[in-house]
Design an enzyme around this catalytic site. Structure first.
Site, PDB file in Angstrom:
ATOM      1  N   HIS A   1       2.949   0.243  12.248  1.00 53.81           N
ATOM      2  CA  HIS A   1       3.917  -0.586  12.073  1.00 53.81           C
ATOM      3  C   HIS A   1       5.201  -0.008  12.636  1.00 53.81           C
ATOM      4  O   HIS A   1       5.217   1.336  12.817  1.00 53.81           O
ATOM      5  CB  HIS A   1       4.029  -0.817  10.482  1.00 53.81           C
ATOM      6  CG  HIS A   1       5.134  -1.686   9.785  1.00 53.81           C
ATOM      7  ND1 HIS A   1       6.519  -1.266  10.060  1.00 53.81           N
ATOM      8  CD2 HIS A   1       5.091  -2.945   9.479  1.00 53.81           C
ATOM      9  CE1 HIS A   1       7.403  -2.365   9.199  1.00 53.81           C
ATOM     10  NE2 HIS A   1       6.579  -3.353   9.188  1.00 53.81           N
TER      11      HIS A   1
ATOM     12  N   ASP B   1       0.227   6.113   6.315  1.00 54.57           N
ATOM     13  CA  ASP B   1       1.290   5.081   5.532  1.00 54.57           C
ATOM     14  C   ASP B   1       0.117   4.474   5.005  1.00 54.57           C
ATOM     15  O   ASP B   1      -0.628   3.557   5.342  1.00 54.57           O
ATOM     16  CB  ASP B   1       1.583   4.235   7.092  1.00 54.57           C
ATOM     17  CG  ASP B   1       2.330   2.854   6.632  1.00 54.57           C
ATOM     18  OD1 ASP B   1       2.137   2.698   5.525  1.00 54.57           O
ATOM     19  OD2 ASP B   1       2.738   2.302   7.728  1.00 54.57           O
TER      20      ASP B   1
ATOM     21  N   GLN C   1      -0.350  -0.587   3.116  1.00 55.79           N
ATOM     22  CA  GLN C   1      -1.324  -1.546   3.000  1.00 55.79           C
ATOM     23  C   GLN C   1      -2.442  -1.351   2.323  1.00 55.79           C
ATOM     24  O   GLN C   1      -3.603  -2.020   2.210  1.00 55.79           O
ATOM     25  CB  GLN C   1      -1.726  -2.383   4.349  1.00 55.79           C
ATOM     26  CG  GLN C   1      -0.256  -2.996   5.311  1.00 55.79           C
ATOM     27  CD  GLN C   1       0.115  -4.003   4.606  1.00 55.79           C
ATOM     28  OE1 GLN C   1      -0.364  -4.762   3.761  1.00 55.79           O
ATOM     29  NE2 GLN C   1       1.404  -4.451   5.025  1.00 55.79           N
TER      30      GLN C   1
ATOM     31  N   CYS D   1       6.028  -6.618  13.092  1.00 56.56           N
ATOM     32  CA  CYS D   1       6.649  -5.098  13.228  1.00 56.56           C
ATOM     33  C   CYS D   1       5.642  -4.355  13.828  1.00 56.56           C
ATOM     34  O   CYS D   1       5.538  -3.227  13.538  1.00 56.56           O
ATOM     35  CB  CYS D   1       7.283  -4.646  11.762  1.00 56.56           C
ATOM     36  SG  CYS D   1       8.720  -5.547  11.288  1.00 56.56           S
TER      37      CYS D   1
ATOM     38  N   LYS E   1       4.741  -4.147  -2.649  1.00 56.18           N
ATOM     39  CA  LYS E   1       3.563  -4.909  -2.268  1.00 56.18           C
ATOM     40  C   LYS E   1       2.445  -4.617  -2.824  1.00 56.18           C
ATOM     41  O   LYS E   1       1.425  -4.930  -2.997  1.00 56.18           O
ATOM     42  CB  LYS E   1       3.122  -4.201  -0.614  1.00 56.18           C
ATOM     43  CG  LYS E   1       4.114  -4.501   0.418  1.00 56.18           C
ATOM     44  CD  LYS E   1       3.378  -3.851   1.566  1.00 56.18           C
ATOM     45  CE  LYS E   1       4.509  -3.679   2.939  1.00 56.18           C
ATOM     46  NZ  LYS E   1       5.123  -4.895   3.405  1.00 56.18           N
TER      47      LYS E   1
END
Lengths: 420, 126
Positions: A132, A210, A213, A375, A236
Site C-alpha cells: 500500500h 504492515d 489487512q 492505494c 479495520k
C-alpha cells in the site's frame, strides 16, 4: 496461537449481523445494504459504538497525572485497552504496543524514528510490489533524506512474492530493513511472514510488517512470526477510526529517539533539553485518543469472543464461494492467488468496463465495493491495469451478499454489452 | 435501473461524437484524473474566434467519456467566449443525471480540458 482464548460464541454470520446497526439500514431508495468494502474500513458492532459514547458520558477525563477518580478510571481503561491489544497479537509486554492514529502513522513513526537514526548512505530498504502507498511513501521520504536505497520484491503471475529476489537483495549485505505487508489489500495474498523474517534476520536486517489487512482477519502472533515491528489500524477490525497500534520489540523501541515531542513523552524538561519517558509514553506525545483506544479494546473483546480462527474459517468459506460464483460470469478477470494463502479480498475487472462504472452500477443496487488503484499504483502498473474493482468480506458477510454481488455484475454486463 | 447510466449516457459512451484528433489544429490540451486514470484530449480548429471544429480522444469511465462527447456537441460552432463562460452546472445540466460528489471529477474532466484549450494553455501554470 489463539487457543489462548477460547471463543464464547458460536459463529453464525447471519446472527452476528444483528450486532451491527448499519447493516440494518437501507440505501439508494430502499435497497438493503450489501457491504463488501471491509478492506477499506469495517463496520462497527453496537457494543463498540456504545463504548465510545459511554466513555464520554461517564469516564471522560484526561489520563495520567490526574489524582481524582475520573482521571484514574480513564487511565485504567486506556491501559486495559492496551493490554487487550497486546494479548490479541501475543506481544510479550503491553508496553511494546504504542497507540497511534493508524497503520500509516505507525509506519511513519518507524521510518522517521528508527529510519533516520539507523539508515546511512548505501543502505538498502526492501519493500514489495504488494505494498500500500502507506508502506512505500514513508520509506521514499526517509531513504532520500539519508541517501539510502529502495528495492522492491516482485510478484509472480498469481500475485505471490518472488522470495528469491529477497535473497538476492539480502546477499548484498547492505539491507538494513525489510518492510512488507502481511496481507495484500489489493489482491488478498497472504505473505509468508515467518519465512521472510527468518531470511532477513539471518542477514542482519530488521523486519516491519504492515498488519492492516491481517490482524482483523487472521490469528496473528508477533512472537511466533518473529517480527521486529508490526503495524495495524483499529478501524479495520471493528474499532473506531483514529486509533491504531505499533508493536515493536522492546530493545528497538528503547533505543529509538522520539517521533513527536510534547507532553506525556518526557521525564524531565529543562530549558536546555529533555529526557524521555519510558515505553510506551515516549512515543505517545500529547493527549491520545483515549475513547477510541477504549472502544478498540471492546472490539478486541468482540473478536476474541468469536475466536480469530473461526473468523478466518468463515472468510475462507466465503472466499471459496465468491470465487466459484464470480468465475461463472462471462468476461470477468479475477486477480490474486488461489489457495490457502489468500484472504477474503477479490479484485476483478469485467470486460473493458471501467471499474468506476462497475462500482457505480453496483451502488445503484445497494452494493458497496471499491474501485480504483487501492492505494497500490505500482502494483496496478505491474498487473497492467489502470484500476480494478474490489470486493472484500468480513465476519458479517454471508453467501447472500455474494449472490447479490453476482446479480449486480450481471446487470453491469447487460448495461455495457460485455461479451464472453 | 441506474439513474446514472441512462440510455443517452451509454449511447454517447458507446458511440462518441466528434471522436478523434484534428490535424492541423489551433489548440490542443490533454489532462487526466490521477485517481481513476480517466484521460481526455481535446483539439480545436478556430475561425474568427469561433470553434469551427472540435474532436476528442480519451479513455476512462463511461461518465467521463460520455461527458466529453456531449460537451463537444454543446460547443461546436460556438465562440471561445461562450466556452470561457460555460460553467460546471451548464455541463451537469446537459448530462441530466445525478452526479455524486465522488463522480464530479469524472464528469467535469472534459470541461477542464476544453477550458484550458480555449485559453490557449499548453500546460497548467505552476
Amino acid at each position: 496461537m489463539s487457543t489462548r482464548h477460547s471463543p464464547t460464541r458460536q459463529f453464525d454470520a447471519r446472527a452476528l449481523r444483528q450486532d451491527f446497526p448499519i447493516l440494518q439500514r437501507l440505501v439508494r431508495g430502499g435497497k438493503p445494504l450489501v457491504y463488501l468494502d471491509s478492506a477499506a474500513t469495517s463496520q462497527k458492532p453496537a457494543v463498540v459504538i456504545e463504548a465510545l459514547v459511554d466513555f464520554y458520558r461517564s469516564t471522560n477525563a484526561n489520563i495520567h497525572r490526574g489524582v481524582y477518580e475520573l482521571s484514574e478510571a480513564a487511565t485504567l481503561a486506556y491501559d486495559q485497552a492496551r493490554a487487550k491489544v497486546a494479548r490479541l497479537i501475543n506481544a510479550p509486554n503491553p508496553r511494546e504496543c504504542i497507540f497511534v492514529r493508524n497503520t500509516t502513522e505507525a509506519i511513519n513513526l518507524v521510518a522517521q524514528s528508527w529510519g533516520r537514526a539507523n539508515l546511512a548512505p548505501g543502505d538498502i530498504v526492501v519493500l514489495s510490489l504488494l505494498e500500500h502507498h502507506s508502506n512505500i511513501v514513508p520509506w521514499q521520504l526517509v531513504t532520500r533524506e539519508r541517501g539510502a536505497e529502495l528495492r522492491y520484491i516482485d510478484i509472480d503471475e498469481d500475485g505471490r512474492l518472488r522470495l528469491e529476489q529477497l535473497d538476492d537483495y539480502l546477499a548484498t549485505g547492505r539491507v538494513k530493513l525489510v518492510s512488507v505487508t502481511h496481507v495484500s489489500n489489493a489482491l488478498g495474498t497472504i505473505n509468508p511472514v515467518a519465512e521472510i523474517v527468518e531470511r532477513a534476520h539471518a542477514a542482519g536486517a530488521v523486519v516491519l510488517v504492515d498488519g492492516a489487512q491481517s490482524v482483523p482477519h487472521l490469528p496473528v502472533d508477533v512472537q511466533a512470526l518473529g517480527v521486529d515491528f508490526y503495524a495495524f489500524s483499529g478501524h479495520k477490525m471493528l474499532g473506531p477510526m483514529g486509533i491504531g497500534v505499533l508493536y515493536g520489540r522492546r530493545e528497538l523501541l528503547e533505543a529509538m529517539p522520539p517521533f513527536l515531542g510534547g507532553g506525556d513523552m518526557i521525564r524531565t524538561v529543562t530549558l536546555e533539553g529533555s529526557t524521555w519517558a519510558d515505553l510506551p509514553a515516549k512515543f505517545e506525545a500529547g493527549t491520545p485518543s483515549v475513547a477510541d483506544a477504549v472502544a478498540l479494546g471492546v472490539a478486541v473483546d468482540y473478536l476474541q469472543s468469536l475466536g480469530m480462527p473461526a473468523i478466518r474459517h468463515h472468510e475462507q468459506e466465503l472466499l471459496r464461494y465468491a470465487l466459484a460464483r464470480l468465475d461463472e460470469i462471462p468476461g470477468i478477470t479475477l486477480y490474486g492467488p488461489v489457495g490457502e494463502d489468500r484472504s477474503g479480498v477479490v479484485s476483478f475487472t469485467l470486460g473493458d468496463v471501467h471499474p468506476h462504472d462497475i462500482a457505480g452500477i453496483l451502488d445503484s443496487e445497494g452494493i458497496a465495493i471499491r474501485a480504483g488503484h487501492h492505494c497500490a499504483q505500482p502494483l496496478m502498473r505491474r498487473l497492467g491495469v489502470v484500476a480494478t474493482a474490489r470486493a472484500s468480506v468480513y465476519l458479517y458477510n454471508t453467501e447472500e451478499d455474494i449472490d447479490r454481488l453476482v446479480d449486480g455484475l450481471l446487470i453491469v454486463r447487460q448495461v455495457f454489452n460485455v461479451g464472453d | 435501473m441506474s439513474d446514472l447510466y441512462r440510455e443517452h449516457i451509454l449511447d454517447h459512451y458507446r458511440n462518441p461524437r466528434n471522436y478523434g484528433t484534428l490535424e492541423p489544429h489551433d489548440r490542443s490540451f490533454e489532462d487526466s484524473n490521477p485517481l481513476c486514470g480517466d484521460r481526455i484530449r481535446i483539439d480545436l480548429r478556430l475561425k474568427d474566434g469561433t470553434i469551427e471544429d472540435i474532436a476528442f480522444t480519451g479513455r476512462g469511465c463511461a461518465i467521463s467519456q460520455a461527458s466529453a462527447s456531449i460537451l463537444t456537441e454543446m460547443v461546436k460552432g460556438q465562440s471561445l467566449d461562450f466556452v470561457k463562460e460555460l460553467t460546471a452546472e451548464d455541463l451537469l445540466d446537459e448530462l441530466g443525471i445525478p452526479i455524486s460528489p465522488a463522480r464530479r471529477k469524472c464528469a467535469l474532466l472534459s470541461l477542464k480540458v476544453l477550458k484550458a484549450a480555449a485559453y490557449g494553455l499548453s500546460e497548467w501554470p505552476e
